[in-house]
Motif scaffolding. Sequence first.
Motif, PDB file in Angstrom:
ATOM      1  N   PHE A 166       4.050  23.285  33.317  1.00  0.00           N
ATOM      2  CA  PHE A 166       4.175  23.233  34.766  1.00  0.00           C
ATOM      3  C   PHE A 166       4.638  21.845  35.202  1.00  0.00           C
ATOM      4  O   PHE A 166       4.211  20.829  34.648  1.00  0.00           O
ATOM      5  N   GLY A 167       5.496  21.821  36.202  1.00  0.00           N
ATOM      6  CA  GLY A 167       5.845  20.578  36.865  1.00  0.00           C
ATOM      7  C   GLY A 167       5.251  20.560  38.256  1.00  0.00           C
ATOM      8  O   GLY A 167       5.095  21.612  38.895  1.00  0.00           O
ATOM      9  N   SER A 168       4.908  19.364  38.737  1.00  0.00           N
ATOM     10  CA  SER A 168       4.328  19.221  40.074  1.00  0.00           C
ATOM     11  C   SER A 168       4.917  18.019  40.782  1.00  0.00           C
ATOM     12  O   SER A 168       5.172  16.983  40.151  1.00  0.00           O
ATOM     13  N   ILE A 169       5.143  18.150  42.066  1.00  0.00           N
ATOM     14  CA  ILE A 169       5.471  17.030  42.946  1.00  0.00           C
ATOM     15  C   ILE A 169       4.680  17.248  44.224  1.00  0.00           C
ATOM     16  O   ILE A 169       5.065  18.054  45.079  1.00  0.00           O
ATOM     17  N   GLU A 170       3.557  16.572  44.347  1.00  0.00           N
ATOM     18  CA  GLU A 170       2.676  16.791  45.489  1.00  0.00           C
ATOM     19  C   GLU A 170       3.180  16.081  46.742  1.00  0.00           C
ATOM     20  O   GLU A 170       3.018  16.580  47.857  1.00  0.00           O
ATOM     21  N   GLN A 171       3.750  14.909  46.566  1.00  0.00           N
ATOM     22  CA  GLN A 171       4.277  14.136  47.695  1.00  0.00           C
ATOM     23  C   GLN A 171       5.711  13.716  47.366  1.00  0.00           C
ATOM     24  O   GLN A 171       5.943  12.656  46.797  1.00  0.00           O
ATOM     25  N   PRO A 172       6.698  14.546  47.695  1.00  0.00           N
ATOM     26  CA  PRO A 172       8.086  14.216  47.350  1.00  0.00           C
ATOM     27  C   PRO A 172       8.559  12.937  48.028  1.00  0.00           C
ATOM     28  O   PRO A 172       8.322  12.718  49.225  1.00  0.00           O
TER      29      PRO A 172
END
Length: 299
Positions: A166-172
């Motif tokens: 999984f990849g995540s970007i919580e605050q782009p």
Amino acid sequence: YAGASSAKSSNVTSFSGAKLEAKSKFEVTYNNFPAWAQRDIQDAVNVWAANFQSSVPIKVEATWGRSAVYGLLGSARPGNYFNNFVNAPDPTLWYPSALANALAGRDLDKNNPEIIIQVNSVAAWDTRNDGNPSGSEYDLQTVFIHEIAHGLGFLSSDSYEPFFNFGSIEQPTPFDAYLQLDDGRRLSDLPSPSIELGRALTNNLSWSGAKGIAANGGVIKPKIYTPARYENGSSVSHLDEATYAQSGVNALMTPNLDAGEVYREPGPLLLGMMEDMRNKPPAGRSEEHTSELQSRETI
């Protein structure tokens, strides 16, 4: 034992000794640094003071200590991130402290530094301040010019979970929003967390900003470092190693530094990309997505 800390402000001079026009003021707090290292770091700070525009002083907290990560020379991160502030080019994105302050024209977080940097004290440094490391020594000024760039915003906020991919970007961030897949979709627009984003972090990504493209020859988008096996701390937040390692000054922001390598300026490609982040990123190609998230353990 903790050593004493000291704070200094940069006075910008060129390498020939001529006075340069400072575009910003850096204030560095040195924790445990030997005198020779402070001189190298101050020279690196001077380089960025002449290249990064801001009316707000940029506070840097730098710590000298042993790293637990093998082969690591240094690391850096912004002190904080801000969105939806006055003069934000895109209020939905999260801007690193120094860049947010520069755009807002005021200090959005007076209680914390804009950049936090750690340097590995046991690396094989050239301690002579001569800019001429041997083939087995590393140049601290080069490392600090590189790390300050990360602290100023040349850094993705992504994370990668290797078991489920999984990849995540919580605050782009604006850096994330300027990264595009080959099909034109923006990295920051992909569902998060998702396997789709995880795939993107380990496939081709390129920079979509006009000034970065112009500095890269005007036609080809700058290529980002995204090896098929994700490398924590290196993937996505650097220029591609194979493409730029032999490109002269533009090699500064590749993920690996060889012993004996020396850089004394950011280079036109890095500066172009940094200038892009002061503007609103271009829209990516729209596409309907369905989430691939089915189950996930709490980590």
